[in-house]
Design a protein around this motif. Structure first.
Motif: not given
Length: 338
Positions: A165-169, A246-250
């Protein structure tokens, strides 16, 4: 016996080419300039950028190098062993094909290979015709934490699932930016897909079932989930959000005997053990026996792979072939987002 020092030239002196190497919060080296300069088997001799301000800033920090405002001018005056290309995605194909035609010993190309598979295949064809190898900077293939995670997969039994998963704006996909690649599906999604395929020994992801699509008022895709199934792992999911603050890479890898959780700044390893919570049950327990490296050396290891390859000691660990495979996955996902 004295070892060869390979000369290198950099095309693109912007963020990944140079300025990320000035970020004190990032693990260094974090740019091509700093990684090239940090390897004693490489001599950086030239830099090129069409932005005069960026080029001047780069030259101030690399005074012993020649600088050029165009690659045509640079190739007239120097012939490096390594040509590193760190320009925007829209210019990858043209600059890579041109660089390959100058017959360096190696081209290092920033990810993704190109804007799309068609352009990437042109780069691959030029590489074959001119017999110039190309190393793609999909950095997680070189990182110590990802290499350790892949080795640890042998400890967690049969694969049950991989969830990335990747979360960003940043907008996940914007049809109006097709010619620039200015959306996270290609900019960051290429890392996400490449990391998953790295853990699957490059078994290709095909035929995605895409759900959870969410678009904003401008018809830009801000969220999706893509589900795959392979012979190596029956349940693979790739999800991206451009709605997060927020930014996440998991990536979470579940096996029948353990679990691996890793992402930017962390790696956690778990193995099946006697449960401390329930009599007669087994739980996942943190594996304290494995030393997790403090530094990932992702950029330094990429450059060292280039040196080792030129020495004839090993193969390239990230290639045009795997890069094209990543783009093919992203294009399949994109077709489902339209």
């Amino acid at each position: 016996m004295e070892k060869t020092v390979y000369t290198a030239a950099l095309i693109g002196c912007g963020r990944i080419g140079y300025s990320l190497g000035l970020d004190r919060k990032r693990e260094q080296p974090a740019s091509h300039t700093m990684a090239l300069n940090g390897n004693d088997r490489i001599k950086l001799i030239a830099g090129c950028d069409t932005d005069a301000e960026k080029l001047e800033e780069w030259h101030a920090a690399n005074k012993g190098c020649d600088v050029f405002s165009s690659t045509d001018e640079m190739y007239e005056k120097c012939h490096p062993d390594i040509i590193t290309i760190a320009v925007n995605e829209a210019f990858h194909k043209d600059e890579a094909v041109k660089a390959i035609g100058k017959l360096p010993r190696l081209v290092i190309l920033e990810k993704p290979v190109a804007l799309n598979v068609v352009e990437a295949l042109e780069i691959s064809s030029a590489s074959v015709v001119f017999k110039v190898p190309v190393l793609i900077n999909h950095e997680r293939r070189f990182a110590e934490d990802y290499k350790l995670a892949k080795e640890y997969m042998s400890q967690i039994g049969d694969l049950q699932s991989i969830s990335a998963s990747l979360c960003s704006s940043m907008c996940v996909y914007n049809p109006e930016e097709e010619s620039t690649g200015a959306y996270s599906l290609i900019h960051d999604g290429t890392h996400l897909v490449d990391a998953v395929e790295f853990f699957l020994d490059d078994v290709p992801l095909k035929d995605p079932v895409v759900t959870g699509i969410w678009k904003d008022e401008n018809n830009c895709v801000r969220q999706f989930n893509a589900h795959f199934s392979t012979d190596k792992c029956p349940d693979v999911s790739v999800s991206m959000s451009g709605r997060s603050k927020f930014f996440s890479f998991e990536i979470v890898i579940n096996g029948t005997l353990g679990r691996i959780c890793l992402g930017n700044g962390f790696l956690k390893l778990y193995k099946r053990g006697e449960s401390p919570f329930y009599t007669g049950f087994h739980s996942l327990l943190s594996d304290k026996s494995v030393h997790v490296p403090k530094k990932t050396l992702y950029f330094a290891n990429m450059i060292q792979n280039a040196v080792d390859f030129l020495d004839g000691d090993c193969a390239l660990k990230s290639t045009v072939k795997t890069g094209i495979q990543d783009l093919a996955v992203l294009e399949e996902i994109k077709m489902n987002l339209l």
